[in-house]
Design a protein around this motif. Structure first.
Motif, PDB file in Angstrom:
ATOM      1  N   ALA A   1       3.029   9.807  -7.953  1.00  0.00           N
ATOM      2  CA  ALA A   1       1.657  10.013  -8.435  1.00  0.00           C
ATOM      3  C   ALA A   1       0.613   9.576  -7.410  1.00  0.00           C
ATOM      4  O   ALA A   1      -0.500  10.079  -7.409  1.00  0.00           O
ATOM      5  CB  ALA A   1       1.450   9.259  -9.744  1.00  0.00           C
ATOM      6  N   ARG A   2       0.959   8.642  -6.526  1.00  0.00           N
ATOM      7  CA  ARG A   2      -0.040   8.154  -5.574  1.00  0.00           C
ATOM      8  C   ARG A   2       0.112   8.784  -4.193  1.00  0.00           C
ATOM      9  O   ARG A   2      -0.321   8.221  -3.194  1.00  0.00           O
ATOM     10  CB  ARG A   2       0.039   6.633  -5.473  1.00  0.00           C
TER      11      ARG A   2
ATOM     12  N   ALA B   1      -6.508   9.017  -2.319  1.00  0.00           N
ATOM     13  CA  ALA B   1      -7.329   7.857  -2.690  1.00  0.00           C
ATOM     14  C   ALA B   1      -8.826   8.152  -2.654  1.00  0.00           C
ATOM     15  O   ALA B   1      -9.622   7.275  -2.974  1.00  0.00           O
ATOM     16  CB  ALA B   1      -7.011   6.690  -1.756  1.00  0.00           C
TER      17      ALA B   1
ATOM     18  N   ASP C   1      -7.062   1.429  -6.194  1.00  0.00           N
ATOM     19  CA  ASP C   1      -5.678   1.380  -6.677  1.00  0.00           C
ATOM     20  C   ASP C   1      -4.746   2.223  -5.813  1.00  0.00           C
ATOM     21  O   ASP C   1      -3.530   2.145  -5.949  1.00  0.00           O
ATOM     22  CB  ASP C   1      -5.591   1.898  -8.119  1.00  0.00           C
ATOM     23  N   ARG C   2      -5.309   3.090  -4.970  1.00  0.00           N
ATOM     24  CA  ARG C   2      -4.451   4.005  -4.212  1.00  0.00           C
ATOM     25  C   ARG C   2      -4.527   3.805  -2.700  1.00  0.00           C
ATOM     26  O   ARG C   2      -3.612   4.218  -1.988  1.00  0.00           O
ATOM     27  CB  ARG C   2      -4.836   5.454  -4.533  1.00  0.00           C
ATOM     28  N   CYS C   3      -5.615   3.205  -2.207  1.00  0.00           N
ATOM     29  CA  CYS C   3      -5.805   3.131  -0.751  1.00  0.00           C
ATOM     30  C   CYS C   3      -4.841   2.119  -0.128  1.00  0.00           C
ATOM     31  O   CYS C   3      -4.762   0.977  -0.569  1.00  0.00           O
ATOM     32  CB  CYS C   3      -7.245   2.740  -0.446  1.00  0.00           C
TER      33      CYS C   3
ATOM     34  N   SER D   1      -0.469  12.367  -1.865  1.00  0.00           N
ATOM     35  CA  SER D   1      -0.975  13.744  -1.796  1.00  0.00           C
ATOM     36  C   SER D   1       0.145  14.581  -1.199  1.00  0.00           C
ATOM     37  O   SER D   1       0.868  14.108  -0.328  1.00  0.00           O
ATOM     38  CB  SER D   1      -2.161  13.852  -0.838  1.00  0.00           C
TER      39      SER D   1
ATOM     40  N   ASP E   1     -10.588   5.037  -4.110  1.00  0.00           N
ATOM     41  CA  ASP E   1      -9.947   4.424  -5.278  1.00  0.00           C
ATOM     42  C   ASP E   1      -9.124   3.227  -4.794  1.00  0.00           C
ATOM     43  O   ASP E   1      -8.107   3.399  -4.119  1.00  0.00           O
ATOM     44  CB  ASP E   1      -9.043   5.467  -5.954  1.00  0.00           C
TER      45      ASP E   1
ATOM     46  N   ALA F   1      -0.826  -0.568  -2.687  1.00  0.00           N
ATOM     47  CA  ALA F   1      -0.815   0.517  -3.680  1.00  0.00           C
ATOM     48  C   ALA F   1       0.575   1.104  -3.878  1.00  0.00           C
ATOM     49  O   ALA F   1       0.834   1.786  -4.868  1.00  0.00           O
ATOM     50  CB  ALA F   1      -1.776   1.610  -3.237  1.00  0.00           C
ATOM     51  N   ARG F   2       1.488   0.836  -2.937  1.00  0.00           N
ATOM     52  CA  ARG F   2       2.815   1.445  -3.045  1.00  0.00           C
ATOM     53  C   ARG F   2       3.712   0.732  -4.048  1.00  0.00           C
ATOM     54  O   ARG F   2       4.864   1.138  -4.236  1.00  0.00           O
ATOM     55  CB  ARG F   2       3.474   1.469  -1.673  1.00  0.00           C
TER      56      ARG F   2
ATOM     57  N   LEU G   1       3.669   0.896  -7.068  1.00  0.00           N
ATOM     58  CA  LEU G   1       4.026   1.801  -8.168  1.00  0.00           C
ATOM     59  C   LEU G   1       5.237   2.662  -7.788  1.00  0.00           C
ATOM     60  O   LEU G   1       6.167   2.828  -8.585  1.00  0.00           O
ATOM     61  CB  LEU G   1       2.829   2.687  -8.525  1.00  0.00           C
TER      62      LEU G   1
ATOM     63  N   PHE H   1      -2.838   9.754   0.417  1.00  0.00           N
ATOM     64  CA  PHE H   1      -2.519   9.022  -0.809  1.00  0.00           C
ATOM     65  C   PHE H   1      -3.451   9.392  -1.963  1.00  0.00           C
ATOM     66  O   PHE H   1      -3.503   8.687  -2.969  1.00  0.00           O
ATOM     67  CB  PHE H   1      -2.557   7.510  -0.520  1.00  0.00           C
TER      68      PHE H   1
END
Ligand code: HEM
Ligand code: SF4
Ligand code: SF4
Length: 522
Positions: free
Chosen positions: A201-202, A317, A338-340, A204, A336, A111-112, A114, A315
């Motif tokens: 964006a990904r 997620a 796309d984020r985990c 927290s 999610d 996911a990183r 991005l 993240f």
């Protein structure tokens, strides 16, 4: 991961430098531990001083050079100009260091991607803003870079006349082009702001800015440099005069070192190859894995909608979505994909095993550890357990069981995905079944792979973050969280020894701060 050993060696070196610095500095003031946020400070300072420069700067080919040359080096305008120059330089230095550190910490996979790709876009944008900035001085440096820019653009089959011809005499230098460069220099920082929003964006709780003391140190260093070495113009640009020896700002003007050697086409090719390498090499190093293999999964029948995992995930997620199984709870957790990144922190948040990693199943691990404790108690030798963050030393594949056994004599060592993976109820169960001690060892890294595990775990233990360790269920003197300091591993050995003797254990390393308090909604 390919190249894991090389990355781990570099990361280890930085972690050691951190721990060395943090013997004198609190982690909040260690610039190496906050490279991205520190770069943001410099970006802000560069933007602020750039806006202030408009008071003195005149944006035209005829007057730009004079408007800057007339500033006394120690006048307010001169200082602002120098602050603008040096904060831009420091931005580039910090961004490069931040990118290098992210690479060594293996923060480019899954996911990183991005953050990685947007980071590369940001670096290119920041560099281009600096390049256009040097153009605006309209001195001999600007003359060189204008000519080199035209050389590169002339390769494109879009301009009828060679652009380089525009720069053969002072009379033909286009004022409109100068204005376009000025406009880009002013407008592109907005693109940086938008890029940064995408960049984090990904995450927290992304840390946008560092501690105010680090901000003060950085700003002070730039002011000092501005006062001691004021920025100066090179001689004014004159197309009939060939620029002679010039001092260069290599943070932004490094392409000038290669433009003389390569043709315009060669430069395009070199740029394309470098960009392709930066974009694809991390993907190649990371070896693509199917998401189902490493990401967290939710067991809906065990989810009781407490929302803790959604607050703890570093993240962002996990979201709480409407219930699908008809149970009388308001929501259920959903991951999610796309984020985990598969860090495992959510497993430590869930005291009912409603969420976790299939490849490191909390229930199965708990059964094994309990079996170990019960067998030891039956033999009359209650075991001491150490749950060690597997990211300490470069990740699972490099986990060195022999070295850890040496550091923790008398302990049965088990690697875990992150110290934040440990759920306090597991500790309570192991202790109440008779474990002599349960030590949790965090990586303590400023660039921790799972970002927040080393904050959540101590907070769960001291009862300020849910799910909290309950001292009425198990003896709190038998468990502790200690961050590993690779330069002083004897401190960990001593802490482990003290824990077995039920003596108080102090955190070994700076940065072991407690997490922000989050309590289960009642
Ligand atoms: C203008 C340039 C840049 C700025 C101001 C910047 C700033 C930041 C900030 C503030 C964060 C959040 C830090 C945190 O909360 O832990 C971050 C995260 C990150 N940055 Fe950058 N960055 C920049 C460029 C880059 C570049 C060039 C790369 C690499 C190619 C990069 C890679 C990353 C990664 C991978 C993360 C996520 C870290 C994680 O998952 O823990 N950044 N950046
Ligand atoms: S921590 Fe567990 S019970 Fe709470 S919301 Fe997450 S999965 Fe559900
Ligand atoms: S493993 Fe859990 S905590 Fe970690 S990124 Fe995935 S959902 Fe978030």
């Amino acid at each position: 991961m390919r190249g894991a050993r090389v990355l781990a060696a570099g990361d280890g070196l930085l972690t050691r430098t951190d721990t060395l610095l943090e013997r004198w500095l609190p982690r909040e003031v260690n610039p190496l531990a906050h490279l991205g946020p520190a770069a943001n400070v410099m970006l802000l300072l560069a933007t602020l001083s750039g806006v202030l420069m408009l008071v003195w700067y005149s944006a035209s080919v005829q007057s730009a050079w004079h408007s800057l040359a007339d500033l006394g080096p120690r006048s307010l305008g001169g200082i602002v100009r120098s602050v603008h120059r040096y904060s831009s330089d420091l931005t580039m230095l910090l961004v490069l260091a931040h990118a290098g550190r992210a690479l060594l910490a293996r923060k480019f996979a899954d996911a990183r991607w991005l953050a990685w790709v947007s980071g590369l876009g940001l670096i290119a944008l920041v560099w281009f803003i600096g390049w256009t900035g040097y153009w605006l001085v309209w001195d001999q440096r600007a003359q060189l870079l204008a000519l080199d820019t035209m050389k590169v653009l002339d390769v494109l089959p879009v301009f009828g006349e060679p652009l380089q011809r525009l720069f053969t005499s002072d009379r033909t230098v286009p004022s409109l082009l100068f204005f376009v460069v000025f406009f880009l220099h002013m407008a592109l920082p907005l693109g940086v702001a938008a890029g940064l929003v995408l960049h984090v964006a990904r995450l927290s709780r992304a840390q946008w800015l560092p501690d105010w003391r680090l901000i003060a140190w950085l700003a002070g260093a730039v002011l000092l440099a501005a006062a001691v070495y004021p920025a100066a113009n090179a001689p004014v640009a004159q197309m009939a005069v060939k620029p002679v020896a010039l001092t260069m700002d290599w943070w932004y003007l490094w392409p000038l070192a290669i433009t003389a050697r390569l043709s315009g086409g060669g430069l395009w090719l070199a740029t394309a190859l470098a960009a392709a390498g930066l974009l694809t090499v991390p993907a190649w190093l990371a070896r693509r894995r199917p998401r189902a293999v490493f990401q967290a999964t939710v067991n809906v029948s065990r989810c009781f909608a407490c929302t803790l995992c959604s607050h703890d995930c570093p993240f962002g997620a996990i979201t709480m979505v409407p219930r699908t199984d008809g149970k009388p709870f308001p929501s259920q957790a959903q991951v999610d994909p796309d984020r985990c990144v598969g860090c495992g922190i959510c497993a430590g948040s869930c005291d009912t095993q409603g969420i976790g990693l299939a490849w490191f199943d909390a229930q199965q691990v708990a059964r094994e550890l309990e079996g170990l404790v019960v067998a030891g108690v039956e033999r009359g030798t209650p075991p001491a357990l150490a749950l060690v963050c597997a990211q300490t030393g470069g990740g699972w594949e490099l986990f060195d069981h022999v070295a850890w056994a040496r550091r923790l004599p008398g302990y049965a060592v088990r690697p875990v995905p992150c110290s934040g993976w440990v759920e306090p109820k597991l500790l309570e169960r192991l202790i109440s079944k008779g474990a002599a001690a349960v030590l949790i060892v965090g990586c303590g890294s400023a660039e921790a792979f799972a970002r927040e595990g080393n904050r959540w775990m101590p907070a769960r233990l001291d009862g300020t973050r849910e799910p909290a360790f309950r001292p009425n269920r198990a003896d709190p003197r038998r468990t502790a969280h200690v961050n590993f300091d690779p330069l002083r591993s004897h401190l960990l050995t001593t802490a482990a020894q003290r824990l077995r003797e039920r003596q108080p254990v102090a955190p070994v390393q700076a940065g072991a701060g407690s997490g922000r308090c989050w309590r289960r909604p009642s």
